[in-house]
Write a protein that holds these residues in place. Sequence first.
Motif, short mmCIF file in Angstrom:
data_model
loop_
_atom_site.label_atom_id
_atom_site.label_comp_id
_atom_site.label_asym_id
_atom_site.label_seq_id
_atom_site.Cartn_x
_atom_site.Cartn_y
_atom_site.Cartn_z
N LEU A 125 146.10 -54.21 16.46
CA LEU A 125 146.97 -54.10 15.27
C LEU A 125 146.16 -54.26 13.98
O LEU A 125 146.72 -54.48 12.91
CB LEU A 125 148.10 -55.13 15.35
N GLY A 126 144.83 -54.18 14.09
CA GLY A 126 143.98 -54.11 12.91
C GLY A 126 143.41 -55.43 12.42
O GLY A 126 142.81 -55.48 11.35
N VAL A 127 143.58 -56.52 13.17
CA VAL A 127 143.01 -57.81 12.75
C VAL A 127 141.93 -58.19 13.78
O VAL A 127 142.22 -58.67 14.87
CB VAL A 127 144.09 -58.91 12.65
N ARG A 148 143.89 -64.71 25.10
CA ARG A 148 143.21 -63.41 25.14
C ARG A 148 144.21 -62.29 24.84
O ARG A 148 143.86 -61.31 24.17
CB ARG A 148 142.57 -63.21 26.52
N VAL A 149 145.42 -62.43 25.29
CA VAL A 149 146.44 -61.42 24.99
C VAL A 149 146.60 -61.29 23.47
O VAL A 149 146.59 -60.18 22.91
CB VAL A 149 147.79 -61.80 25.65
N MET A 150 146.70 -62.42 22.79
CA MET A 150 146.90 -62.36 21.33
C MET A 150 145.65 -61.82 20.64
O MET A 150 145.75 -61.07 19.66
CB MET A 150 147.31 -63.74 20.80
N HIS A 151 144.48 -62.19 21.14
CA HIS A 151 143.22 -61.66 20.59
C HIS A 151 143.22 -60.13 20.69
O HIS A 151 142.91 -59.43 19.72
CB HIS A 151 142.05 -62.26 21.38
N GLU A 152 143.57 -59.62 21.84
CA GLU A 152 143.48 -58.17 22.04
C GLU A 152 144.59 -57.43 21.30
O GLU A 152 144.36 -56.33 20.78
CB GLU A 152 143.51 -57.86 23.53
#
Length: 745
Positions: free
Chosen positions: A486-488, A477-481
């Motif tokens: 960051l625009g992805v 979830r950290v990487m998702h958010e």
Amino acid sequence: MENSVTPTHCPYCALQCGMNLTPTPDGTVEVSERTDFPVNRGALCGKGRTAPAVLASSVRLTTPLVRSAGTLVPATWDEALDRIAEGLSRTRTEHGPDACGVFGGGGLTNEKAYTLGKFARVVLGTSQIDYNGRFCMSSAAAAGIKAFGLDRGLPFPLEDIPRTGCVILVGSNLAETMPPSLRFFSELRENGGTLIVIDPRRTRTAEQADLHLAPRPGTDLALALGLLHLIVAEGRVDEAYVAERTVGWEDARAAAMAHWPEYVERITGVSVPQLRETVRMFCEPENAMVLTARGPEQQSKGTDTVGAWINLCLATGRAGRPLSGYGCLTGQGNGQGGREHGQKADQLPGYRKLDDPAARRHVAEVWGVDPDSLPGPGRSAYELLDALGTDIRSLLLMASNPVVSAPRAAHIEERLRSLDFLAVCDVVLSETAELADVVLPVTQWAEETGTTTNLEGRVLLRRQAITPPENIRSDLRVMHELAARLGVEKGFPTDPEEVFEELRRASAGGPADYSGITYRRLVEENGVFWPCPATDGDSSGNGDGAGSGGASPDAGASPDAVGASPDAGAAPMRTPGSGDAAPGDDALDGPHPGTPRLFLDRFATPDGRARFVAVSHRAIAEEPDDEYPVLLTTGRVVAQYQSGAQTRRVDELNAAAPGPFVELHPRLAERLGAAEGDPVAVVSRRGRAVAPARITTTIRPDTVFMPFHWPGEGRANTLTNPALDPTSRMPEFKACAVRLEAVES
Ligand code: SF4
């Protein structure tokens, strides 16, 4: 889930012992025996048994922290994530994408390691990603790829060990690192087989051996060459095997013949009669194995050293045959899977090479990006850490604690402090997290689902047993958010099974092909060995409720497998009679059964033959001299794990192993005037560490040993030498020159 028993696996080492978890009223879990998992059959070491203590630890992080006026203070998730996105964005704008670094860990699940690699390359566009697994087994991986065309820790299941004739265990102290695995070696001896342990210390593992050789640290390469010399001289080479299944013998033979036994005795301290006895014990049985661990691997010549041990197996026909072979005992929980799916500087998922155009095309298509947008290979772990604050200005770090675990640790601590921005995801405030600008509290093993790949190449499902505490989020979830900020917006799911489905497609056709593996199979079959390509008869790709679809139809036949023949994906390394399904049998009409045993028909090289690598002895990077006359070697103790970030928070483990020590021989202690328990200073060219003396005759008089689990004054890695192996980029943790000084107590 809340009241039932969940079968799962230990959060720590690469054995990945099976265990059952039952939720308790206080929100944590109780561990009980899980006997259906063949690796440990219910046995656990103290670390696994006490792992739930970290779930409920009073020092567990419960909220994000951000640095304000020099102090870490509680913050909301939005504040913390915004700060990280801003920090990384600013660095990228001001200094370019390669000024953003990413550092992962061998404890991350396959799903997290895969997502971290994708995050670095797709969201940040940086080549600067590597992980602490580089410090663990990269020399064995490099040597395995050179010799066999493929690296998988063990090319056979542990259950083969009791049925072989002799095992040489090189630089491995399983009694401290993986105690449940000792049963395989006890059974070996009960069955009439023999165990040879090679270690500068007479460890608890060495005490169980039929023969213990104690070479000087850093001389394992010479030892292997001396043994090969004797094998040739005594006419024990399996000439038919060498002719049929290998190339490069003449050069390797010539190199070994330059290493006379008497010369090797002078280098290693192992006597010629002991060398001869080792050769006899290894060569007389029909089958034998060599297993290496960190001892020979963590050297500035680790790749050559492992290559020399592989040569021994090849010359005697003990590789790619049932009950014989070379294997590496991988250390970290997911050290194997972590290096297969893209968090290593030079790799893409499926153990593909980042500089291979076909591999880039395949993975870019799965990720929905232009292959040309993917950065190239970056720096190795130590080189990346050494560049912090200079070329690399910001760092995102997950599941690693380099302040304790990196070589030349005081220097690395300084480099971390010099960063413009540091973000750390962890479960406790580790010594590295203490330096961060933002710290994110993340879920632990019992609170999340994900796959790991153990030292046998067996892919396993760790299952969630309890709900995480409020305000704790998963790394996914950290990487998702962060990606969204960051625009992805797309491509970073938070559901681990959805990530795994994408990983399957990304790995399809690669050397580590997971495309035929599903969560459902992992539950039903208690793990599946890779490679396991999807087959035409594989009905498991879709319809598992997994989300993003199954493997591509041609998954088994992609030509970009490392060193493999064009049809390498179609289970080329399975062999009839090995316990695996035979090529062309009925099994291929259904799902691929997985590959417990590699190389039985052919090696994963273009011509199917293994490669001898001609290697010669050379000294360690830092030999003792008048100023630093003693050798330091480092390692682990049974009650602590790696940098101790988790295990140092467990009372029972701290009571058993409360702090560092310096193990030294009575003769050395006498020269120093030190008694048992006296503080001793160990000084190298990189710094000074102080710890109590532990005096024992089980260590060589020219060597001292320190365990590396602790920070502060007794930090062993303050002393260690970051000299790198030229191929694997593995630092030389296992041998450096030091002097000892008495300390007033
Ligand atoms: Fe966990 Fe390793 Fe101990 Fe097994 S041996 S219980 S996997 S730490």
